[in-house]
Design a protein around this motif. Structure first.
Motif, PDB file in Angstrom:
ATOM      1  N   GLY A 404       0.823  -1.208   0.000  1.00 62.14           N
ATOM      2  CA  GLY A 404       0.000   0.000   0.000  1.00 62.14           C
ATOM      3  C   GLY A 404       0.853   1.251   0.000  1.00 62.14           C
ATOM      4  O   GLY A 404       0.552   2.231  -0.690  1.00 62.14           O
ATOM      5  N   SER A 405       1.942   1.224   0.782  1.00 61.34           N
ATOM      6  CA  SER A 405       2.858   2.361   0.802  1.00 61.34           C
ATOM      7  C   SER A 405       3.510   2.554  -0.562  1.00 61.34           C
ATOM      8  O   SER A 405       3.620   3.684  -1.064  1.00 61.34           O
ATOM      9  CB  SER A 405       3.921   2.149   1.885  1.00 61.34           C
ATOM     10  OG  SER A 405       4.802   3.255   1.944  1.00 61.34           O
ATOM     11  N   GLU A 406       3.938   1.446  -1.173  1.00 62.22           N
ATOM     12  CA  GLU A 406       4.547   1.548  -2.499  1.00 62.22           C
ATOM     13  C   GLU A 406       3.539   2.033  -3.539  1.00 62.22           C
ATOM     14  O   GLU A 406       3.876   2.839  -4.413  1.00 62.22           O
ATOM     15  CB  GLU A 406       5.122   0.192  -2.910  1.00 62.22           C
ATOM     16  CG  GLU A 406       6.337  -0.235  -2.109  1.00 62.22           C
ATOM     17  CD  GLU A 406       7.287  -1.089  -2.942  1.00 62.22           C
ATOM     18  OE1 GLU A 406       7.222  -1.030  -4.184  1.00 62.22           O
ATOM     19  OE2 GLU A 406       8.107  -1.802  -2.335  1.00 62.22           O
ATOM     20  N   TRP A 407       2.314   1.567  -3.424  1.00 63.90           N
ATOM     21  CA  TRP A 407       1.293   1.969  -4.401  1.00 63.90           C
ATOM     22  C   TRP A 407       0.990   3.451  -4.309  1.00 63.90           C
ATOM     23  O   TRP A 407       0.886   4.140  -5.338  1.00 63.90           O
ATOM     24  CB  TRP A 407       0.023   1.145  -4.177  1.00 63.90           C
ATOM     25  CG  TRP A 407      -1.048   1.454  -5.193  1.00 63.90           C
ATOM     26  CD1 TRP A 407      -1.198   0.919  -6.435  1.00 63.90           C
ATOM     27  CD2 TRP A 407      -2.126   2.394  -5.029  1.00 63.90           C
ATOM     28  NE1 TRP A 407      -2.280   1.460  -7.062  1.00 63.90           N
ATOM     29  CE2 TRP A 407      -2.878   2.368  -6.234  1.00 63.90           C
ATOM     30  CE3 TRP A 407      -2.515   3.246  -4.013  1.00 63.90           C
ATOM     31  CZ2 TRP A 407      -3.995   3.167  -6.423  1.00 63.90           C
ATOM     32  CZ3 TRP A 407      -3.627   4.046  -4.203  1.00 63.90           C
ATOM     33  CH2 TRP A 407      -4.367   4.005  -5.389  1.00 63.90           C
ATOM     34  N   THR A 408       0.822   3.958  -3.099  1.00 66.43           N
ATOM     35  CA  THR A 408       0.530   5.391  -2.959  1.00 66.43           C
ATOM     36  C   THR A 408       1.709   6.230  -3.441  1.00 66.43           C
ATOM     37  O   THR A 408       1.510   7.294  -4.046  1.00 66.43           O
ATOM     38  CB  THR A 408       0.223   5.750  -1.490  1.00 66.43           C
ATOM     39  OG1 THR A 408       1.310   5.325  -0.657  1.00 66.43           O
ATOM     40  CG2 THR A 408      -1.051   5.086  -1.015  1.00 66.43           C
ATOM     41  N   PHE A 409       2.927   5.736  -3.229  1.00 67.54           N
ATOM     42  CA  PHE A 409       4.085   6.493  -3.696  1.00 67.54           C
ATOM     43  C   PHE A 409       4.155   6.471  -5.223  1.00 67.54           C
ATOM     44  O   PHE A 409       4.367   7.497  -5.860  1.00 67.54           O
ATOM     45  CB  PHE A 409       5.367   5.916  -3.102  1.00 67.54           C
ATOM     46  CG  PHE A 409       6.577   6.769  -3.333  1.00 67.54           C
ATOM     47  CD1 PHE A 409       6.972   7.698  -2.394  1.00 67.54           C
ATOM     48  CD2 PHE A 409       7.317   6.657  -4.505  1.00 67.54           C
ATOM     49  CE1 PHE A 409       8.077   8.500  -2.605  1.00 67.54           C
ATOM     50  CE2 PHE A 409       8.420   7.450  -4.730  1.00 67.54           C
ATOM     51  CZ  PHE A 409       8.800   8.385  -3.776  1.00 67.54           C
ATOM     52  N   ALA A 410       3.976   5.292  -5.811  1.00 69.32           N
ATOM     53  CA  ALA A 410       4.115   5.162  -7.256  1.00 69.32           C
ATOM     54  C   ALA A 410       3.005   5.879  -8.008  1.00 69.32           C
ATOM     55  O   ALA A 410       3.240   6.446  -9.079  1.00 69.32           O
ATOM     56  CB  ALA A 410       4.138   3.682  -7.645  1.00 69.32           C
ATOM     57  N   ASN A 411       1.789   5.892  -7.452  1.00 66.44           N
ATOM     58  CA  ASN A 411       0.644   6.432  -8.182  1.00 66.44           C
ATOM     59  C   ASN A 411       0.264   7.840  -7.771  1.00 66.44           C
ATOM     60  O   ASN A 411      -0.328   8.570  -8.578  1.00 66.44           O
ATOM     61  CB  ASN A 411      -0.567   5.507  -7.998  1.00 66.44           C
ATOM     62  CG  ASN A 411      -0.380   4.172  -8.697  1.00 66.44           C
ATOM     63  OD1 ASN A 411      -0.622   4.039  -9.884  1.00 66.44           O
ATOM     64  ND2 ASN A 411       0.074   3.175  -7.946  1.00 66.44           N
ATOM     65  N   HIS A 412       0.560   8.204  -6.536  1.00 67.85           N
ATOM     66  CA  HIS A 412       0.153   9.532  -6.056  1.00 67.85           C
ATOM     67  C   HIS A 412       1.320  10.367  -5.539  1.00 67.85           C
ATOM     68  O   HIS A 412       1.131  11.522  -5.168  1.00 67.85           O
ATOM     69  CB  HIS A 412      -0.903   9.381  -4.958  1.00 67.85           C
ATOM     70  CG  HIS A 412      -2.146   8.667  -5.429  1.00 67.85           C
ATOM     71  ND1 HIS A 412      -3.092   9.282  -6.216  1.00 67.85           N
ATOM     72  CD2 HIS A 412      -2.574   7.393  -5.240  1.00 67.85           C
ATOM     73  CE1 HIS A 412      -4.065   8.420  -6.484  1.00 67.85           C
ATOM     74  NE2 HIS A 412      -3.771   7.264  -5.900  1.00 67.85           N
ATOM     75  N   HIS A 413       2.500   9.779  -5.484  1.00 66.57           N
ATOM     76  CA  HIS A 413       3.719  10.502  -5.105  1.00 66.57           C
ATOM     77  C   HIS A 413       3.637  11.131  -3.723  1.00 66.57           C
ATOM     78  O   HIS A 413       4.095  12.243  -3.514  1.00 66.57           O
ATOM     79  CB  HIS A 413       4.051  11.581  -6.150  1.00 66.57           C
ATOM     80  CG  HIS A 413       4.542  11.003  -7.436  1.00 66.57           C
ATOM     81  ND1 HIS A 413       4.961  11.779  -8.492  1.00 66.57           N
ATOM     82  CD2 HIS A 413       4.661   9.711  -7.858  1.00 66.57           C
ATOM     83  CE1 HIS A 413       5.323  10.999  -9.495  1.00 66.57           C
ATOM     84  NE2 HIS A 413       5.140   9.738  -9.122  1.00 66.57           N
ATOM     85  N   PHE A 414       3.024  10.423  -2.787  1.00 63.32           N
ATOM     86  CA  PHE A 414       3.209  10.804  -1.392  1.00 63.32           C
ATOM     87  C   PHE A 414       3.534   9.554  -0.585  1.00 63.32           C
ATOM     88  O   PHE A 414       3.130   8.452  -0.931  1.00 63.32           O
ATOM     89  CB  PHE A 414       2.026  11.583  -0.800  1.00 63.32           C
ATOM     90  CG  PHE A 414       0.696  10.888  -0.871  1.00 63.32           C
ATOM     91  CD1 PHE A 414       0.348   9.911   0.047  1.00 63.32           C
ATOM     92  CD2 PHE A 414      -0.235  11.235  -1.843  1.00 63.32           C
ATOM     93  CE1 PHE A 414      -0.873   9.285  -0.003  1.00 63.32           C
ATOM     94  CE2 PHE A 414      -1.460  10.606  -1.906  1.00 63.32           C
ATOM     95  CZ  PHE A 414      -1.780   9.634  -0.986  1.00 63.32           C
ATOM     96  N   PHE A 415       4.309   9.771   0.456  1.00 61.47           N
ATOM     97  CA  PHE A 415       4.875   8.665   1.223  1.00 61.47           C
ATOM     98  C   PHE A 415       4.074   8.442   2.488  1.00 61.47           C
ATOM     99  O   PHE A 415       4.054   9.285   3.382  1.00 61.47           O
ATOM    100  CB  PHE A 415       6.331   8.966   1.565  1.00 61.47           C
ATOM    101  CG  PHE A 415       6.987   7.914   2.429  1.00 61.47           C
ATOM    102  CD1 PHE A 415       7.090   6.606   2.002  1.00 61.47           C
ATOM    103  CD2 PHE A 415       7.500   8.246   3.671  1.00 61.47           C
ATOM    104  CE1 PHE A 415       7.696   5.640   2.792  1.00 61.47           C
ATOM    105  CE2 PHE A 415       8.102   7.296   4.468  1.00 61.47           C
ATOM    106  CZ  PHE A 415       8.199   5.988   4.025  1.00 61.47           C
TER     107      PHE A 415
END
Length: 731
Positions: A404-415
């Motif tokens: 989930g953390s990787e997905w939000t970073f890859a798709n929405h660029h927040f950590f």
């Protein structure tokens, strides 16, 4: 100490321990100790490396004073005329803006005028330069003249703490920034980094440069560069860093609006682009990869004309160094030797592409909530699931947190950091698993000790093998309850000695206990001559009504043999009344902390006791409720006895007696049902005729005599409102 800890574990439930762990980790999240932030940064680095965007803007290039440039043109620092020549070539190439990631804090000692002065001072030698044009006597003046022509941005350094400011006149160029604030003026200044001093270029150079920008970068405590300040305050004015200054100059100085909320700095609006910042005005760099991801042009190639001027037209250029000896290298999540000038290029590229790593205000709240929910998930899982399920489910949730953390970073660029949820999962799982193992071993020992008194040894082994199927703390559960009692036992006891009473009871209760335990029943207690037992607890018994009914009939079948012995030894026979009923009860350990019994409580227990006591009234050996009658088994035949209101209950209860099918007389049953139907209709005269017939044909059945007398009394004194229900006024 150990015993105290053991008592603590014993007295606190698993959910309580899990919730306490989640609260402590939540507190840890609020205060963020260094070792946790260190781990969090390492996780961020991994996710950034796995999900970064490697595409870059083609507007940013670097002019590199590299090892080859130093080899070809000599060691650093170069004479300022050579720097001026380099800048002149870049200006002629048509660069949009050129940022100098170099601090010219000292005069150029290679200038003829300074060389002459130093030789006179040090060696008392007077020298002169013939045919030297006056503009070339001072390299700093020459560089200043080039800087005036633009488009150049010169760097300076803000000092903090032990690093003192120089004593030069600075001539820094603050940028015009409008402030959009949702808080007080005092809070504005408190959020930005405040520079205590300045190490600036020579006044001549800083005064000549159209734009200035600070070259500070701020590493995290682990020495890794992840963020850079883009905005600082000094003596009441705002200054932006070199990369942003270069972009600002190259894009014709768009408007700058700083937005501040109650938490600190929120963003900087750069023209139409909103740059997300942290509360202190720092920008999280979205690194594109290792060093030299951007286009590097050797300064030597620019000076000797190898680089085509057309190649640099319209570009934003940054002049810096990748040479190790000049010590302008940083450690980033990608590289331990990352040129500082490329960090400035990364900032410009991120703004041009709008590819920001954001930190919305709600992210900490989300991380906190996910952390708490992760712990509660483990608590729930360990509380209700088996060991085979808990570990895979916990690992699955941990994987989902990471993905989930990787997905939000890859798709929405927040950590959104998965660290605290993972910590809570690991710690809660570990502690609760250990605690449950402790409880399980303790409970198994208690089970063997306690339940050996209640149930058969085979069932004790099954309970000990699967203690998770028990709920010793108490639960609402449907069970079948059996009460049995020896009739007129008190009067019989008066005829026997205490020893004989004990012997008689032992001989009676031994087969009763055996029958109950063999049918997977739980022997609750002996109350003198009375026995209380139940089925479907502590372990589930799917056919518990049938087993309880069979046990009751087996007890009655055992009486003729027992009475032969009692007749010989004590010159008496016993009669037993049995009540059986199914319903919801509270089952579990009842009593004090130190002394308790596994038993059942509830209205249905009381009803079963009333059924047993009514057997004597109706002259039958066994009475069961309608819940038992619903058991569809060919071995049993039920005979309705009465519909009554027992004392203390308003809801009518229909009573049945039961016999095994081979002992059942269909003719008797048919006549009885006809008479009972007439009785319920209030046709007492017609009912009397049938009950008379039944009493003559089956004179040993006291039930028929009871109904005969009841119908006669109703004929003499008719009830006002007859509904076919008889009310018992005594227990």
């Amino acid at each position: 100490m150990i015993s105290r800890f053991a008592r603590l574990i014993k007295n606190i439930s698993l959910p309580g321990i899990g919730i306490l762990i989640s609260i402590l980790i939540g507190i840890c999240y609020v205060y963020q100790p260094y070792f946790v932030r260190f781990l969090d940064n390492k996780i961020y680095d991994i996710i950034l490396r796995r999900n970064h965007v490697s595409a870059i803007s083609d507007m940013v290039e670097i002019i590199d004073i590299d090892e080859r440039s130093l080899e070809e043109y000599g060691q650093w620092p170069w004479p300022r005329y050579r720097v001026a020549l380099l800048l002149q070539k870049l200006r002629e190439a048509g660069a949009r803006a050129v940022g100098m990631d170099i601090l010219f804090a000292e005069p150029d000692n290679s200038s003829p005028i300074n060389l002459k002065k130093n030789l006179k001072r040090d060696l008392d030698v007077d020298i002169g330069f013939t045919e030297l044009p006056p503009p070339l006597e001072d390299n700093d003046v020459l560089l200043a003249d080039i800087l005036k022509q633009g488009p150049f941005v010169i760097g300076f350094y803000f000092s903090f703490g032990h690093l003192k400011s120089d004593n030069k006149e600075h001539f820094l160029k603050p940028v015009p920034i409008s402030v959009l604030s949702q808080t007080s003026a005092n809070a504005q200044g408190a959020t930005l980094l405040k520079a205590e001093g300045v190490i600036s270029p020579l006044p001549l150079l800083s005064k000549s440069a159209p734009v200035t920008g600070f070259i500070n970068t701020v590493k995290d405590r682990d020495g890794i560069l992840r963020t850079t300040p883009v905005l600082m305050e000094h003596e009441g004015s705002f200054y932006i860093n070199l990369g942003l200054s270069t972009l600002w100059a190259g894009l014709q100085k768009p408007s700058l609006i700083l937005k501040i909320n109650e938490g600190g700095v929120e963003s900087l609006r750069f023209g139409k682009t909103v740059i997300p910042l942290d509360r202190n005005g720092r920008f999280r760099l979205h690194f594109r990869g290792k060093r030299k991801t951007f286009t590097y042009n050797s300064a030597a190639d620019v000076l000797n004309g190898t680089v085509g001027l057309e190649q640099l037209r319209g570009k934003l250029l940054l002049v810096g160094t990748s040479a190790a000896g000049l010590e302008d290298l940083r450690t980033t999540p990608f590289d331990i030797y990352f040129p500082g000038v490329e960090a400035q290029a990364t900032l410009i590229d991120n703004i041009l592409t709008g590819d920001f790593i954001r930190a919305p205000d709600w992210v900490p709240g989300l991380e906190f909530i996910v952390t708490i929910l992760a712990g509660l998930f483990v608590v729930l899982l360990i509380s209700v699931a088996s060991n085979k399920v808990v570990l895979p489910a916990t690992l699955t949730l941990a994987t989902l947190c990471w993905l989930g953390s990787e997905w939000t970073f890859a798709n929405h660029h927040f950590f959104v950091s998965p660290l605290f949820p993972l910590i809570n999962l690991a710690i809660t799982f570990g502690i609760l698993t250990f605690t449950r193992m402790y409880h399980t071993e303790r409970d198994r020992a208690q089970i063997r000790q306690a339940f050996s008194r209640y149930v058969a040894p085979s069932l004790v082994d099954e309970i000990a093998k699967h203690p998770e199927r028990l709920n010793l703390e108490g639960e609402e559960k449907e069970v079948t309850v059996l009460f049995s009692d020896v009739r007129e036992f008190t009067s019989m006891s008066e005829k026997l000695s205490p020893t004989e009473v004990t012997t008689l009871l032992n001989h009676y209760l031994t087969p009763v206990t055996r029958i109950i335990r063999q049918s997977q029943g739980t022997l609750d207690k002996f109350i003198g001559d009375a026995v209380m037992a139940f089925w479907n607890a502590p372990l589930d018994v799917p056919d518990h009504p049938e087993r309880a009914l069979n046990a009751g009939l087996d007890i009655l079948a055992e009486l003729p043999e027992l009475n032969k012995e009692f007749k010989e030894r004590f010159n008496l026979e016993i009669a037993v009344g049995i009540g059986v009923h199914s319903g919801q009860v509270r089952v579990g350990n009842m009593g004090s902390d130190d002394l308790f019994d596994y038993t059942i409580l509830g209205d249905n227990v009381n009803l079963t006791s009333r059924l047993e006591s009514l057997t004597k009234f109706y002259g039958v050996d066994i009475l069961v409720s309608e819940n038992i009658k619903l058991v569809r088994v060919d071995d049993f035949e039920f005979q309705e006895v009465d519909t009554v209101r027992v004392k203390g209950k308003e809801t009518p209860v229909t009573l049945y007696t039961c016999r095994r099918s081979e002992l059942f007389d269909q003719k008797e049953q048919q006549s009885w049902l006809e008479g009972l139907a007439l009785y319920k209709e209030g046709s007492f005269s017609e009912a009397i005729a049938i009950f008379n017939y039944l009493r003559k044909e089956w004179p040993t059945t006291a039930l028929y005599q009871l109904y005969l007398e009841r119908c006669r009394s109703y004929l003499d004194d008719p009830p006002e409102r007859w509904d076919g229900i008889y009310s018992h006024l005594s227990k």
